[in-house]
Each structure stands twice: as C-alpha cells, then as structure tokens.
Write an enzyme that holds these catalytic residues in place. Structure first.
Site, PDB file in Angstrom:
ATOM      1  N   GLU A   1      71.175 -48.065  91.769  1.00 49.16           N
ATOM      2  CA  GLU A   1      70.593 -47.750  93.067  1.00 49.16           C
ATOM      3  C   GLU A   1      70.601 -48.960  94.006  1.00 49.16           C
ATOM      4  O   GLU A   1      70.934 -48.834  95.182  1.00 49.16           O
ATOM      5  CB  GLU A   1      69.144 -47.249  92.910  1.00 49.16           C
TER       6      GLU A   1
ATOM      7  N   CYS B   1      63.771 -46.798  88.540  1.00 51.81           N
ATOM      8  CA  CYS B   1      62.704 -47.640  87.996  1.00 51.81           C
ATOM      9  C   CYS B   1      61.850 -48.123  89.173  1.00 51.81           C
ATOM     10  O   CYS B   1      62.216 -47.930  90.338  1.00 51.81           O
ATOM     11  CB  CYS B   1      63.317 -48.818  87.232  1.00 51.81           C
TER      12      CYS B   1
END
Length: 160
Positions: free
Chosen positions: A58, A86
């Site tokens: 990401e 996360c």
C-alpha cells in the site's frame, strides 16, 4: 458494472502480489490505486528486496501514485489491497486522503503465517482515529487467501 471493475482491480493487485512472491521481495501482498476507471499505481511488498520495513504494498502504491499525479492528496482515488492494511498502511492511506479501501484477507490471516502484524484492525483505526476512509472487507477473499496458500508452500520464504 462497478462490481466487475472492482474485481478487475483486485485481480491486478493479486497479480502484483504473485510477482512479489516469485521474486521473494517481501511477502504475499499487492495493492492497486485507481482513479476514476484508470489504475494509477500497482505495487507489491518489497520489504526484503529494499531492506526497508516501510515498503508495504500500500505504501509503495501511494508513493507511485503521488509521484505520478504530482500531489499527496489522493482523495479522488480508491485503493485495492489483497490484505487488510496494517496500522502503518492505514495511516498512510488516511494521510493520503484516499477515500476507500477494498481488501481481501484480514490481519489475523497473515499473523497465522508468522508476519509480525499489530493486531489493530482497520475498522478500529478508522473509528478511534475518526478517519473518513471507507472500508470494504473480505472482497475476493478466496482469491486473496490463495496468495497466502502460495506463500505457505514457498520453501525460501522469510517473514518479518
């Protein structure tokens, strides 16, 4: 039509993750950032390749998209991730102002494989941080879980 496009973008994230698995660059994770109906960034995890703990799929995708669009504000974009972001990635998504995250497997799914994840789900980050980011969990979960199975079968894998 929208659902078909969403599947197209998640398949692209899955393909990127598969490439990362083959290269042993950092784990079974991929991400795609889409603006309108165009992919802006495609990335996979490169923590091991770059010796950099922040090189999650990401974050890598955000870096690519920001460079390409020449701006940090990605509020007109959506990110597709094979696994739930996360806390670091969710924070980066929030700060980049990405409006929506669509993800497949959960943090708990990757913890079972030995990844050193913090057990803070994106929904909790969103709620407690008062983030406007919209979340869609479990999208194409079966296909994303297959990446984890491919990872499980790898003999030269490293977790971090």
């Amino acid at each position: 039509m929208k659902h078909l496009l969403q599947k197209k973008w998640m398949k692209l994230a899955i393909q990127s993750a598969q490439g990362g698995i083959k290269k042993s660059s950092g784990g079974p994770f991929g991400a795609v950032i889409v603006r309108g109906n165009q992919p802006i960034a495609v990335a996979h995890n490169e923590v091991l390749k770059n010796h950099d703990a922040t090189c999650h799929a990401e974050v890598n995708a955000i870096r690519i998209a920001s460079r390409k669009l020449k701006r940090f504000d990605l509020s007109d974009c959506v990110i597709y991730s094979t696994t739930e972001p996360c806390p670091m990635c969710f924070s980066a998504i929030h700060w980049a102002r990405i409006r929506k995250v669509i993800f497949g497997t959960s943090i708990a799914d990757v913890q079972k494989r030995g990844f050193h994840e913090l057990s803070i789900p994106s929904q909790k980050m969103k709620r407690e941080g008062k983030s406007p980011v919209s979340l869609k969990a479990g999208f194409m979960k079966k296909e994303c879980r297959a990446l984890l199975t491919d990872w499980d079968q790898k003999t030269d894998k490293k977790t971090y």
